[in-house]
Design a protein around this motif. Sequence first.
Motif, PDB file in Angstrom:
ATOM      1  N   ALA A   8      11.711  -3.242   1.313  1.00  0.00           N
ATOM      2  CA  ALA A   8      11.817  -2.916   2.738  1.00  0.00           C
ATOM      3  C   ALA A   8      10.915  -1.727   3.056  1.00  0.00           C
ATOM      4  CB  ALA A   8      13.262  -2.589   3.102  1.00  0.00           C
ATOM      5  N   VAL A   9      10.134  -1.871   4.118  1.00  0.00           N
ATOM      6  CA  VAL A   9       9.294  -0.771   4.587  1.00  0.00           C
ATOM      7  C   VAL A   9       9.748  -0.413   5.998  1.00  0.00           C
ATOM      8  CG1 VAL A   9       6.940  -0.087   5.228  1.00  0.00           C
ATOM      9  CG2 VAL A   9       7.314  -1.472   3.184  1.00  0.00           C
ATOM     10  N   GLY A  10       9.839   0.874   6.272  1.00  0.00           N
ATOM     11  CA  GLY A  10      10.274   1.275   7.601  1.00  0.00           C
ATOM     12  C   GLY A  10      10.232   2.778   7.778  1.00  0.00           C
TER      13      GLY A  10
ATOM     14  N   THR B  48      14.368  14.635   4.142  1.00  0.00           N
ATOM     15  CA  THR B  48      14.701  14.997   5.533  1.00  0.00           C
ATOM     16  C   THR B  48      13.453  14.968   6.411  1.00  0.00           C
ATOM     17  OG1 THR B  48      14.503  17.304   4.867  1.00  0.00           O
ATOM     18  CG2 THR B  48      16.731  16.415   4.972  1.00  0.00           C
ATOM     19  N   ASP B  49      12.330  14.430   5.867  1.00  0.00           N
ATOM     20  CA  ASP B  49      11.101  14.363   6.683  1.00  0.00           C
ATOM     21  C   ASP B  49      11.147  13.106   7.560  1.00  0.00           C
ATOM     22  OD1 ASP B  49      10.936  12.771   4.428  1.00  0.00           O
ATOM     23  OD2 ASP B  49       8.772  13.051   4.147  1.00  0.00           O
ATOM     24  N   PHE B  50      12.103  13.119   8.478  1.00  0.00           N
ATOM     25  CA  PHE B  50      12.338  11.941   9.319  1.00  0.00           C
ATOM     26  C   PHE B  50      11.090  11.592  10.130  1.00  0.00           C
ATOM     27  CE2 PHE B  50      16.616  14.049   8.953  1.00  0.00           C
ATOM     28  CZ  PHE B  50      17.078  13.175   7.967  1.00  0.00           C
ATOM     29  N   GLY B  51      10.897  10.293  10.341  1.00  0.00           N
ATOM     30  CA  GLY B  51       9.711   9.832  11.062  1.00  0.00           C
ATOM     31  C   GLY B  51       8.635   9.312  10.134  1.00  0.00           C
ATOM     32  N   GLN B  52       8.755   9.646   8.813  1.00  0.00           N
ATOM     33  CA  GLN B  52       7.780   9.151   7.838  1.00  0.00           C
ATOM     34  C   GLN B  52       8.063   7.681   7.519  1.00  0.00           C
ATOM     35  OE1 GLN B  52       5.124  10.817   6.330  1.00  0.00           O
ATOM     36  NE2 GLN B  52       5.555  12.401   7.852  1.00  0.00           N
ATOM     37  N   THR B  53       7.010   6.959   7.139  1.00  0.00           N
ATOM     38  CA  THR B  53       7.178   5.568   6.682  1.00  0.00           C
ATOM     39  C   THR B  53       7.496   5.580   5.188  1.00  0.00           C
ATOM     40  OG1 THR B  53       5.628   4.806   8.350  1.00  0.00           O
ATOM     41  CG2 THR B  53       6.063   3.318   6.519  1.00  0.00           C
ATOM     42  N   VAL B  54       8.539   4.851   4.824  1.00  0.00           N
ATOM     43  CA  VAL B  54       8.910   4.773   3.393  1.00  0.00           C
ATOM     44  C   VAL B  54       9.046   3.313   2.970  1.00  0.00           C
ATOM     45  CG1 VAL B  54      10.116   6.994   3.246  1.00  0.00           C
ATOM     46  CG2 VAL B  54      11.378   4.970   3.933  1.00  0.00           C
TER      47      VAL B  54
ATOM     48  N   THR C 283       0.814  -1.215   0.000  1.00  0.00           N
ATOM     49  CA  THR C 283       0.000   0.000   0.000  1.00  0.00           C
ATOM     50  C   THR C 283       0.848   1.266   0.000  1.00  0.00           C
ATOM     51  OG1 THR C 283      -0.152  -0.240   2.383  1.00  0.00           O
ATOM     52  CG2 THR C 283      -2.028  -1.042   1.089  1.00  0.00           C
ATOM     53  N   ILE C 284       2.057   1.181   0.536  1.00  0.00           N
ATOM     54  CA  ILE C 284       2.918   2.375   0.538  1.00  0.00           C
ATOM     55  C   ILE C 284       3.639   2.458  -0.801  1.00  0.00           C
ATOM     56  CG2 ILE C 284       4.855   3.525   1.677  1.00  0.00           C
ATOM     57  CD1 ILE C 284       4.107   1.790   4.143  1.00  0.00           C
ATOM     58  N   LYS C 285       3.580   3.643  -1.403  1.00  0.00           N
ATOM     59  CA  LYS C 285       4.200   3.843  -2.711  1.00  0.00           C
ATOM     60  C   LYS C 285       5.719   3.755  -2.587  1.00  0.00           C
ATOM     61  CE  LYS C 285       3.480   6.962  -6.619  1.00  0.00           C
ATOM     62  NZ  LYS C 285       4.483   7.970  -6.758  1.00  0.00           N
ATOM     63  N   ARG C 286       6.326   3.134  -3.557  1.00  0.00           N
ATOM     64  CA  ARG C 286       7.781   2.999  -3.536  1.00  0.00           C
ATOM     65  C   ARG C 286       8.470   4.351  -3.707  1.00  0.00           C
ATOM     66  NH1 ARG C 286      11.270   1.563  -8.703  1.00  0.00           N
ATOM     67  NH2 ARG C 286      13.314   1.882  -7.778  1.00  0.00           N
ATOM     68  N   THR C 287       9.543   4.554  -2.959  1.00  0.00           N
ATOM     69  CA  THR C 287      10.411   5.715  -3.131  1.00  0.00           C
ATOM     70  C   THR C 287      11.730   5.219  -3.727  1.00  0.00           C
ATOM     71  OG1 THR C 287       9.465   6.768  -1.179  1.00  0.00           O
ATOM     72  CG2 THR C 287      11.571   7.626  -1.935  1.00  0.00           C
ATOM     73  N   LYS C 288      12.207   5.874  -4.767  1.00  0.00           N
ATOM     74  CA  LYS C 288      13.520   5.497  -5.312  1.00  0.00           C
ATOM     75  C   LYS C 288      14.598   5.847  -4.296  1.00  0.00           C
ATOM     76  CE  LYS C 288      12.832   5.750 -10.312  1.00  0.00           C
ATOM     77  NZ  LYS C 288      13.272   6.417 -11.536  1.00  0.00           N
ATOM     78  N   VAL C 289      15.668   5.069  -4.292  1.00  0.00           N
ATOM     79  CA  VAL C 289      16.759   5.290  -3.331  1.00  0.00           C
ATOM     80  C   VAL C 289      17.330   6.703  -3.478  1.00  0.00           C
ATOM     81  CG1 VAL C 289      19.092   4.564  -2.666  1.00  0.00           C
ATOM     82  CG2 VAL C 289      17.309   2.836  -3.061  1.00  0.00           C
TER      83      VAL C 289
END
Length: 475
Positions: free
Chosen positions: A76-78, A16-22, A3-9
């Motif tokens: 990997a999701v985290g 820098t939006d730390f705390g977000q799930t990627v 369900t979470i959209k992939r983010t390219k490396v």
Amino acid sequence: METIKRTKVVDALKRTDFGQTVCVKGWVRTHRSSKAVDFIALNDGSTINNIQIVVDPTKVDAEMLKQITTGACICAVGTLVESQGKGQTSEIQCESLEIYGLCGNDYPMQKKGQSFEYMRQYAHLRLRTNTFGAVMRIRHNMAMAIHTYFHEHGYFYFNSPLITASDCEGAGQMFQVTTKNLYNLKKTEDGKIDYSDDFFGKQTSLTVSGQLEGELGATALGAIYTFGPTFRAENSNTPRHLAEFWMVEPEVAFIDLDGLMDLEEDFIKYCIRWALENCKDDLEFLNKMIDKGLIARLESVLNSEFVRLPYTEGIRILQEAIQNGKKFEFPCEWGDDLASEHERFLVEEHFKKPVIMTNYPKAIKAFYMKIDAEESGFGGKSGKTVQGTDVLFPQIGEIIGGSVREESYDKLMNEIEERHIPMKDMTWYLDTRKYGSCPHGGFGLGFERLILFVTGMQNIRDVIPFPRTPKSAEF
């Protein structure tokens, strides 16, 4: 999981939006395990840099974690967190892992500095290594630079044919294209192969250059460039030759020798500037791992004015060097074609900057080059030299070959007859000199030679994904 959209490396590392799930997906470069924590370096080809996935082994199935080896493909999701390690801004605190494809430890690209020779046997897998990822991203960027340069300067992208009945360079080393049954060849009465039943009804080959057709384009559209594959059946097993390579060939109406040299220098500097501005991470990696002087050399080309050197003067400098004890493998008398060692001496030792060599002896150049009419200011000799221009670079030797073309029908015919060039399939080319002939010129840049220069790689087989060389057409 999905369900979470992939983010390219490449994008995850900038965030820098730390705390977000990627969610990141890619291939494992390394996996280090300890009791307390696992570190997985993941790369998806979007950048030279890996993202670090930090895994708490108590939160993940231990058997699954053990299976994640170099080369495996995972998702990997985290949580995106600020990295504690040096050299990276962000990493991912892993919440869940999914394996797409396992990778056995017989995977040929293990992390242990293999030779390029070894990697060529696995050209289909070497693309996943840091070096080849960097080279291929730079290759893409150079293609973009070329199209952008010509588009911005009012040139039109012109597609010349890959299958042709003419031999542009008179080189004769062409790959034949046929649908004939080679086990049962139809012959004419005098024993020659009869091509009347072949696909095109005549003998055809893969092109060695798009230039002749490019000239037709320039005499209609003013300024064109071709950019495509070319094929030469030379049995050259050298680090500088491929049987299939890409060529960039602009052709311009109303250009003279000075204008042509200006174009060559401006174009190649634009490409190098593009690399320095758009491929910073990859260049820094190659500068560190492949060639320590790479970035300095690219910058020095940008900051130097190319030397414009008549061939006759070049020969004088080389002969003077020989008298002063310089040893060359090949001779260099007036009339000789310069070897790579001569070109590199002029560029690397004598001038210490790129050289555009001009006004070569007619005998060693192609039939279509404009003959110097009188003792020209360029160091040309009346009737003996032509307005050819070769751009010579450090480490490479010739990177561009060009010329002003002979626009006079009579002079061109004279050359063709003197050189016994078979023109039965070339009347169309001569028509450009019969109907509204105009002065024009252009050059050819071997794309892979540009990539060699920009990447610091040593062998041309390592700057094209799947090299075609004598006795080798793998993958």
